[in-house]
Each structure stands twice: as C-alpha cells, then as structure tokens.
Design a protein around this motif. Structure first.
Motif, PDB file in Angstrom:
ATOM      1  N   UNK A 115      21.764 -39.472 -25.900  1.00 44.90           N
ATOM      2  CA  UNK A 115      21.153 -38.321 -25.249  1.00 44.90           C
ATOM      3  C   UNK A 115      22.111 -37.720 -24.237  1.00 44.90           C
ATOM      4  N   UNK A 116      21.853 -36.467 -23.883  1.00 47.22           N
ATOM      5  CA  UNK A 116      22.601 -35.778 -22.836  1.00 47.22           C
ATOM      6  C   UNK A 116      21.642 -35.482 -21.694  1.00 47.22           C
ATOM      7  N   UNK A 117      22.077 -35.767 -20.464  1.00 55.14           N
ATOM      8  CA  UNK A 117      21.247 -35.565 -19.283  1.00 55.14           C
ATOM      9  C   UNK A 117      22.054 -34.769 -18.261  1.00 55.14           C
ATOM     10  N   UNK A 118      21.458 -33.690 -17.740  1.00 55.88           N
ATOM     11  CA  UNK A 118      22.135 -32.841 -16.767  1.00 55.88           C
ATOM     12  C   UNK A 118      22.209 -33.531 -15.406  1.00 55.88           C
ATOM     13  N   UNK A 119      22.932 -32.939 -14.479  1.00 53.52           N
ATOM     14  CA  UNK A 119      23.071 -33.514 -13.144  1.00 53.52           C
ATOM     15  C   UNK A 119      21.797 -33.375 -12.325  1.00 53.52           C
ATOM     16  N   UNK A 120      20.808 -32.671 -12.857  1.00 49.68           N
ATOM     17  CA  UNK A 120      19.507 -32.591 -12.187  1.00 49.68           C
ATOM     18  C   UNK A 120      18.476 -33.509 -12.827  1.00 49.68           C
ATOM     19  N   UNK A 121      18.890 -34.289 -13.828  1.00 51.09           N
ATOM     20  CA  UNK A 121      17.999 -35.265 -14.433  1.00 51.09           C
ATOM     21  C   UNK A 121      17.208 -34.777 -15.622  1.00 51.09           C
ATOM     22  N   UNK A 122      17.580 -33.648 -16.202  1.00 51.54           N
ATOM     23  CA  UNK A 122      16.872 -33.102 -17.353  1.00 51.54           C
ATOM     24  C   UNK A 122      17.580 -33.469 -18.647  1.00 51.54           C
ATOM     25  N   UNK A 123      16.801 -33.969 -19.621  1.00 51.44           N
ATOM     26  CA  UNK A 123      17.361 -34.297 -20.932  1.00 51.44           C
ATOM     27  C   UNK A 123      17.554 -33.011 -21.729  1.00 51.44           C
ATOM     28  N   UNK A 124      18.779 -32.749 -22.136  1.00 52.31           N
ATOM     29  CA  UNK A 124      19.074 -31.533 -22.895  1.00 52.31           C
ATOM     30  C   UNK A 124      19.223 -31.796 -24.386  1.00 52.31           C
ATOM     31  N   UNK A 125      19.371 -33.064 -24.774  1.00 55.24           N
ATOM     32  CA  UNK A 125      19.498 -33.404 -26.190  1.00 55.24           C
ATOM     33  C   UNK A 125      19.178 -34.864 -26.377  1.00 55.24           C
ATOM     34  N   UNK A 126      18.462 -35.185 -27.478  1.00 56.09           N
ATOM     35  CA  UNK A 126      18.194 -36.566 -27.849  1.00 56.09           C
ATOM     36  C   UNK A 126      18.388 -36.729 -29.346  1.00 56.09           C
ATOM     37  N   UNK A 127      19.001 -37.830 -29.732  1.00 55.83           N
ATOM     38  CA  UNK A 127      19.171 -38.166 -31.146  1.00 55.83           C
ATOM     39  C   UNK A 127      18.865 -39.640 -31.330  1.00 55.83           C
ATOM     40  N   UNK A 128      18.181 -39.971 -32.414  1.00 52.86           N
ATOM     41  CA  UNK A 128      17.847 -41.357 -32.709  1.00 52.86           C
ATOM     42  C   UNK A 128      18.676 -41.851 -33.883  1.00 52.86           C
ATOM     43  N   UNK A 129      19.124 -43.111 -33.786  1.00 48.79           N
ATOM     44  CA  UNK A 129      19.869 -43.743 -34.851  1.00 48.79           C
ATOM     45  C   UNK A 129      18.940 -44.658 -35.634  1.00 48.79           C
TER      46      UNK A 129
END
Length: 410
Positions: free
Chosen positions: A368-382
């Motif tokens: 996942x990608x998380x911004x410097x404000x704590x918001x998830x901008x992308x999630x991927x599952x394996x």
C-alpha cells in the motif's frame, strides 16, 4: 543515480524479446583497481540463457515446472499499478526449492531486473539474475551463477552491476552477457547509489565511477559495516555489529564521526533532516545528530518491529504491542531537547514500512501507499500468501512513476 530516478540511455528495441549476443570484454582499467578478465569455459561456471534458446530456463508459473521439481516454494515478482493497486502481471521463479527469495529488484525503460537465491550454503544457493519486459512480465534473458549471495543490483547506462558477497560482476543490459568483473567484496553491507558513484562497503569502502570505470577513492574502514548503508548530502551512514553508527565523508572516504548505541546496529538507519535514526537489535530507537554525531534521543519504549522509517521530520516507529502496527511521529525541539510528537497511527497492519518518493509504502500480504498525512492512496493484495521479505525489502521493492515492482516469497 537516486533509486527510482535514474537516467539511462536505453534503446527502443529493448521492449522486444532480446536474443543473446556476444559482448567484448572491457579493457583493463588503470589505477589501484584491476578488472578480472573473463575466465575460460572450464573455470567459468556462469551462463546466460535467452528466451530464444531451446532450454531457456524460463520461470514457470505452475507448481509443476516440467523439470521434475514439484511442490516447492518459490519466489514471485509482482508488477502493481501504483495508482489503482491493480496487479499488472506476476512472474514466478522456477519452483526448484532453491529460488525462494528475490533479494534485489531494479528497473529501466521497458525492463525490470531481479536477483533470486536461496538461504542455503555453498552450491545450494542457485543464484540467478533475470531480465523481464516491464510491460508484460515476459522473460528476456537470465544469467546464472554457480554460487554466492547477492548484495544488490544497479544500472548505469548499458550496464547492470551485480554485487555479490565477494565480487562485483557487470552484465550487458541487452543480452545478459558478462562483460567484466571487479574484485570488490561488498559482503552483506552491499553498496549504495549516490550522486554519480556507486559506494561499495565491506572491509574497505570504495567510491566507484561506473561511467568512467574507475575508482574515485578507496579506504580501509575502522569499523566493518553490518547494516546496509544509506547516502545523503555527500555522507555515507552505516551501523556495525558492535553497535557503532558511522558517518563517512563520501568525497574522500574519511570518517566524520562514530557513535555507539545500546545494541547491534545491523539494521539500515534512516534519516530525517537533522538526525540519523537507528533501531538496534535490542529494540531501542535512537537519534544521532547528523553533523556532530552526538546521541540526542532514545525512545521510551523498546519495540518489536523490523523497520523504522522517516520522511523529512516524520518518523515511523512500530508499536511495542504489535510489530505490525505503528505510529508516525514528528520531531520537535523543546528547550533545546529533541522530542517526538505523535501525529497519526499508521492506517494498516504491515510487516514492513519503507519510503519512496515522499510517501510511506507498507506491506504484508500485499502493498500500500500512505501519504504523509496518514491517508491510504493505494492498496493491492497478493494471493497465495506471498509477501515481501523484511530482510530484503529495501532492495526488493522498486517504485517508478506508475508501477511498483515487489519481490515476494511464500
């Protein structure tokens, strides 16, 4: 040559499947470093295979690879859309029980390279470097080695530098052919890319210019590196087994300072604007002044995680109650004393958290990608319980403008 921002001169034809081609050996380089010429067939245990060969050795995504090896764990490379989290493609290594970990990944225009090996000793390691089409995941070539662990991969123009524990081998980017070899011994510390040089750290520290093919400097180290090094603002930082954190001037290799923390400092340090942050093997998080080398902070609680990370003045620290959950703090100075002020709790439960391009990237059975404000901008599952190895996550995850390549294992 900052990771993810390399400038390369790659030709258009590299997006197609590449057949093997001969490569001439690089001439001897003047100075105190001398490349080792390609060995004879009787001595040379390495080989290169391309997709056009009858026996390509291409990785098979089925459990039964057709080569007699079945029901073995293997490693898998994921290509993930960094905006949507969609899985573009996956590429499995040969399920022979010896390609179980992807320890390094790097990419260039239209191509992605990875190194895979096993944890066994001697000839059980079966190390391989492969090149894939970055858009499709199709294998373009592979280069196999007789033995030895990988310490990292780095691209410079038309050359791929493969750092192993006891030598550094240069491959042709187009074909995978071996061009030359250098007698450096990076060991586990490996190397780090900085400005226009590669810095190899073993018993000696070496600044190597890959464009000119020559050393800038070489210096015997007072403290042998145990952690992976980190480079910023012409300074190299690393930790040692004895708990020393060392800063080297990258312009000449001289030691700027050293400071000792409580425990083994074998984990890679991380940097904020003014401090070097270290997580030792006793679970103690410490901050060291980047200029003077003074120990200025120790975290109140010991932690049970594998990684700490930082962006600017933000520091991610796993909580002591759960190694898979953490808090992001901000550095503050009160009365001349450095303190950490809690900003937000990390929004997902992850085995690792690292940083790329001003964002936190975390993962466990996904990424996942998380911004410097704590918001998830992308999630991927394996799928199939694949996850990155926390021992190699810094090197086995490559982030480009639109894709994240992640080396995983079961």
């Amino acid at each position: 040559m900052t990771r993810g921002k390399r400038t390369t001169r790659l030709s258009e034809r590299r997006r197609a499947v590449i057949c093997a081609s001969s490569a001439s050996i690089v001439g001897a380089i003047a100075g105190c470093m001398q490349p080792l010429l390609e060995q004879s067939e009787e001595q040379e245990e390495e080989s290169t295979t391309t997709e056009g060969d009858a026996d390509s050795g291409q990785a098979n995504t089925d459990t039964d690879s057709g080569n007699g090896a079945t029901d073995h764990e293997n490693a898998r490379l994921y290509s993930v859309d960094s905006s949507t989290g969609e899985i573009n493609w996956t590429h499995d290594t040969v399920p022979n029980g010896q390609e179980t970990r992807i320890t390094a990944v790097t990419s260039a225009e239209g191509m992605v390279f990875y190194a895979t090996t096993d944890s066994g000793g001697g000839d059980e390691q079966d190390p391989v470097v492969r090149c894939l089409d970055a858009d499709t995941g199709d294998e373009l070539w592979e280069h196999t080695f007789d033995e030895g662990f990988f310490a990292g991969l780095s691209l410079s123009g038309d050359e791929l530098y493969v750092a192993k524990w006891h030598d550094v081998i240069v491959l042709d980017v187009d074909s995978g052919d071996r061009l030359t070899q250098y007698g450096y011994s990076p060991s586990y510390a490996g190397f780090v890319e900085g400005d226009s040089h590669l810095y190899f750290l073993g018993s000696d520290a070496v600044a190597f210019d890959p464009v000119g093919g020559s050393e800038r400097w070489s210096r015997e180290l007072e403290r042998t590196p145990e952690s992976r090094p980190i480079f910023e603002d012409d300074v190299l930082y690393y930790g040692t087994e004895t708990g020393h954190v060392v800063a080297l001037d990258a312009t000449d290799g001289s030691q700027s300072w050293e400071t000792r923390v409580d425990g083994n400092a074998s984990r890679r340090p991380t940097l904020t604007e003014d401090h070097v942050w270290v997580l030792d093997e006793q679970g103690v998080v410490s901050a060291i002044d980047r200029t003077e080398g003074d120990l200025v902070y120790e975290h109140d609680d010991r932690i049970d995680g594998h990684h700490i990370e930082s962006i600017d003045t933000l520091v991610y620290i796993p909580e002591s109650e759960s190694a898979n959950q953490g808090t992001v703090y901000e550095e503050t100075v009160t009365g001349g004393e450095l303190e950490l002020s809690e900003r937000w709790t990390y929004p997902s439960s992850d085995l690792f958290v690292i940083t790329r391009d001003g964002e936190f990237i975390g993962g466990w059975n996904g990424v996942n990608r998380v911004s410097t404000t704590g918001e998830i901008s992308m999630e991927a599952e394996f799928e199939d319980e694949y996850s990155p190895s926390f021992d190699h996550v810094e090197d086995s995850l490559e982030s480009t403008s639109d894709t994240i390549f992640v080396g995983t294992s079961q």
